[in-house]
Enzyme design. Structure first.
Site, PDB file in Angstrom:
ATOM      1  N   GLU A  15       4.011  -4.967   7.314  1.00 33.21           N
ATOM      2  CA  GLU A  15       3.191  -3.903   7.924  1.00 33.21           C
ATOM      3  C   GLU A  15       3.511  -3.661   9.391  1.00 33.21           C
ATOM      4  O   GLU A  15       3.418  -2.535   9.879  1.00 33.21           O
ATOM      5  CB  GLU A  15       1.693  -4.246   7.785  1.00 33.21           C
ATOM      6  CG  GLU A  15       1.145  -4.145   6.372  1.00 33.21           C
ATOM      7  CD  GLU A  15       1.280  -5.434   5.568  1.00 33.21           C
ATOM      8  OE1 GLU A  15       2.053  -6.333   5.970  1.00 33.21           O
ATOM      9  OE2 GLU A  15       0.610  -5.533   4.529  1.00 33.21           O
TER      10      GLU A  15
ATOM     11  N   GLU B 143      -0.564  -9.296  -0.665  1.00 31.23           N
ATOM     12  CA  GLU B 143      -2.006  -9.556  -0.520  1.00 31.23           C
ATOM     13  C   GLU B 143      -2.671  -9.635  -1.892  1.00 31.23           C
ATOM     14  O   GLU B 143      -3.552 -10.468  -2.127  1.00 31.23           O
ATOM     15  CB  GLU B 143      -2.633  -8.455   0.343  1.00 31.23           C
ATOM     16  CG  GLU B 143      -2.157  -8.536   1.788  1.00 31.23           C
ATOM     17  CD  GLU B 143      -2.615  -7.356   2.614  1.00 31.23           C
ATOM     18  OE1 GLU B 143      -2.176  -6.217   2.313  1.00 31.23           O
ATOM     19  OE2 GLU B 143      -3.414  -7.540   3.545  1.00 31.23           O
TER      20      GLU B 143
ATOM     21  N   ALA C 145       0.858  -1.174   0.000  1.00 30.86           N
ATOM     22  CA  ALA C 145       0.000   0.000   0.000  1.00 30.86           C
ATOM     23  C   ALA C 145       0.896   1.226   0.000  1.00 30.86           C
ATOM     24  O   ALA C 145       2.039   1.169   0.464  1.00 30.86           O
ATOM     25  CB  ALA C 145      -0.887  -0.015   1.239  1.00 30.86           C
TER      26      ALA C 145
ATOM     27  N   GLY D 126       0.605  -4.943   0.769  1.00 32.23           N
ATOM     28  CA  GLY D 126      -0.543  -5.024  -0.140  1.00 32.23           C
ATOM     29  C   GLY D 126      -0.201  -5.724  -1.452  1.00 32.23           C
ATOM     30  O   GLY D 126      -1.089  -6.263  -2.118  1.00 32.23           O
TER      31      GLY D 126
END
Ligand code: COA
Length: 260
Positions: free
Chosen positions: A134, A114, A66, A111
């Site tokens: 994270e 993911e 992200a 992300g």
């Protein structure tokens, strides 16, 4: 359809989507998450698309997570909505009903990992590095990573990767079931495309049935999952492709699936 942060190519029945922010290692900002959801939804609706490849632009990264510059300033409410937005995008990919192959050339972090886990198959370059870092930012995976990682690797490995934030190399990723195949960097594009083309030549309703039975049925209890399977099996029997596939076998020739 023009996107600011994605490149879209059609290679026959294969649609290749490239996250195109190489200067930011293809980090997922809100704009890119929205574009990905839109691009995958459009591919899902387009009957000329049978298989998708997802990759990142540049030499270094699939997606490095992200976008931390956006993350750094969010309020709790915005963080919840950002997580929901990311989760929605991952779910669009996962439930598309057409095979999606992640082509992982380098970093697939946060992300990015993911997103790769929401794809159905993952081909990694030997240079790839995967991880959920994270925790090093004081948060946790928010785009479904805790849940999909748990399902792919089991609890011990999921907890180890999320709690430590450690990166794993491609060989370890293969051992942990995170990727289906590891290939030399110079072979990555060709191997991924060859797999996509193989799937694109298959009967699309059969592929959809497999994806629905595994992805959706696999989240339910066994009886419900078996029902997904039987229903999908019945749907295939309504297709010309099933007649063609069985007839071709009996006639000792190669089947040609028209997608009908
Ligand atoms: N969000 C926003 N920008 C990111 C990013 C992310 N997740 N990952 C990399 N970038 C940006 C860097 O800020 C840098 O931008 P700049 O040139 O404008 O300063 C650019 O991408 C290149 O990254 P850089 O860190 O210089 O490359 P590197 O080769 O030294 O390191 C990584 C590569 C992947 C190890 C490192 O970028 C990294 O740790 N990224 C964050 C990974 C992460 O924590 N992801 C989870 C986010 S929730």
């Amino acid at each position: 359809m023009a996107f600011e942060n994605l490149l879209i190519e059609n290679l026959g029945a294969v649609r290749r989507i490239t996250v195109n922010r190489p200067d930011k290692l293809n980090a997922l900002n809100a704009q890119t998450l929205g574009e990905l959801a839109e691009a995958f939804s459009a591919a899902g609706r387009d009957p000329s698309v049978r298989v998708l490849i997802l990759r990142g632009a540049g030499e270094k990264a699939f997606v490095a997570g992200a976008d931390i510059s956006e993350l750094a300033v969010v309020t709790p409410v915005e963080a919840r909505d950002f997580a929901r937005h990311g989760q929605h995008t991952m779910r669009v990919v996962e439930t598309l009903g057409k095979p999606v192959i992640a082509q992982i050339n380098g970093y697939a972090l946060g992300g990015g990992m993911e997103l790769a886990l929401a794809c159905h198959l993952r081909i990694a370059s030997s240079k790839a590095r995967l991880g959920q870092p994270e925790i090093n930012l004081g948060v946790l995976p928010g785009f479904g990573g805790t849940q999909r990682l748990l399902r792919v690797t089991g609890r011990g490995v999921a907890l180890e990767l999320c709690l430590t934030g450690a990166q794993v190399d491609a060989t370890r990723a293969y051992e942990l079931n995170l990727v289906n195949r590891v290939v030399a960097p110079e072979e990555l594009e060709q191997v991924t495309l060859a797999l996509a083309e193989q799937l694109a030549a298959s009967a699309p309703e059969g592929l959809r049935g497999i994806l629905d039975a595994v992805v959706l049925g696999g989240e339910a209890d066994l009886v419900t999952g078996l029902d997904y399977e039987a229903q999908a099996f019945a749907t295939c029997a309504a297709t010309e492709d099933m007649r063609e596939g069985t007839r071709a076998f009996l006639e000792r020739r190669k089947a040609v699936f028209a997608g009908k």
